[in-house]
Design an enzyme around this catalytic site. Structure first.
Site, PDB file in Angstrom:
ATOM      1  CE  LYS A  53      -3.693  -2.746   1.914  1.00 58.03           C
ATOM      2  NZ  LYS A  53      -4.380  -3.337   3.049  1.00 58.03           N
ATOM      3  CD  GLN A  97      -3.133  -4.858   6.309  1.00 59.46           C
ATOM      4  OE1 GLN A  97      -3.024  -3.853   5.596  1.00 59.46           O
ATOM      5  NE2 GLN A  97      -3.756  -5.952   5.884  1.00 59.46           N
ATOM      6  CG  ASP A 120      -9.311  -0.384   4.238  1.00 60.97           C
ATOM      7  OD1 ASP A 120      -9.284  -0.682   3.023  1.00 60.97           O
ATOM      8  OD2 ASP A 120      -8.979  -1.180   5.142  1.00 60.97           O
TER       9      ASP A 120
END
Ligand code: NAP
Length: 281
Positions: A53, A97, A120
């Site tokens: 990322k 994450q 996200d």
């Protein structure tokens, strides 16, 4: 010939557009879009995803702010860190994450992310708004899949969509996104009793199970659109693709289908968040 839903190609093309938009922001606003990534613990797969990322940010001229926290971090310590990032005007997106170590309350931590920085698409509020067709950043894997289906003009309205998997980041938002496009949606999970039969009704099938080649090709009807969200070290997905490719209307290859779209969507939404903050949207 089946249509290849080429996520690698679409993500590379999109990156060209993102780079131009980042350049514009730098030139006009003297600002750089920044994605904060939080990695808790030392899981090698998670560390690799965070690195990928960060690399994707670099490719389009964006910055990433890497935060690495010890395995023993508590829920309240992690929430405090997220709140700091929420308050940091230089940060446009926050990625926590997944998965975090088991002692952490992941849902509370996700929900601590400011909705405007939830690039996200993991907050409950974002999920609710997306479901209600209000403005919200989509969960990146299902939204990446929707972008791919749109790019290849796959008809969704009135189609029977079957999703195998109901996780909060994939199966559930995928179902709502397809429903919002007027597909007739069925969600399957580990307690579903007649899975092969349900899968055989799918015009559009999304495999999001987490078990290599779990969905068998002979369950799938001819001319289905086959979307495989899975990715496993043996370079296969959750669907036994070999037997269905030639009979499908369209399919996502593994690798090179859904995977690249997930990161690409995260980058796109971070850029959109920066543009929104600068009043450019
Ligand atoms: P997850 O949280 O483990 O969820 C798996 C889902 O599959 C659950 O809803 C589970 O049902 C269901 N399931 C498990 N066994 C089943 C069975 N025997 N029959 C029917 N359903 C079953 O996984 P996830 O995070 O959603 O990920 C799913 C897949 O997508 C994985 O292969 C993962 O690697 C991949 N993925 C890819 C990306 C990407 O960027 N390409 C991103 C995220 C995930 P229950 O709810 O009943 O337990």
């Amino acid at each position: 010939m089946a249509i290849v839903l080429d996520g690698k190609k679409l993500s590379l093309e999109s990156e060209k557009d993102f780079s131009k938009r980042v350049e514009k922001i730098k030139a006009r606003n003297f600002s750089t879009p920044i994605l904060a990534t939080i990695l808790v613990g030392s899981d090698p797969a998670s560390a690799t995803y965070v690195k990928m990322k960060g690399n994707a940010c670099k490719r389009v001229g964006m910055d990433s702010l890497k935060i690495e926290l010890d395995e023993a971090t508590t829920t309240s310590e992690l929430i405090k860190k997220i709140e700091e990032l929420n308050a940091n005007k230089d940060v446009h997106g926050i990625l926590l994450q997944h998965p975090v170590p088991v002692h952490i309350d992941e849902r509370s931590c996700f929900d601590a992310i400011d909705i405007n920085k939830d690039v996200d698409g993991v907050t409950s509020l974002g999920f609710g708004r997306m479901s209600m067709q209000e403005r919200a950043y989509g969960s990146c894997t299902p939204y990446g899949i929707m972008r791919l289906l749109k790019e290849y003009k796959i008809p969704l309205e009135g189609k029977s969509a079957v999703i195998v998997g109901r996780s909060p980041i994939l199966g559930k938002p995928m179902a709502m996104m397809l429903l919002n496009e007027n597909a007739t949606v069925t969600i399957c999970h580990s307690r579903t009793t007649n899975l092969p039969e349900i899968v055989s009704t799918a015009d559009i099938l999304v495999g999001a199970v987490g078990i290599p080649k779990f969905i068998k090709s002979d369950w799938i009807k001819d001319n289905a659109v086959v979307v495989d969200a899975g990715y496993h070290p043996e370079k296969c997905g959750d669907i036994d693709l070999e037997g269905i490719i030639s009979r499908s209307y369209a399919y996502t290859p593994v690798p090179g289908g859904v995977g690249p779209m997930t990161i690409n969507t995260l980058i796109m939404q971070t850029l959109e968040s920066c543009e929104a903050q600068l009043g450019l949207d």
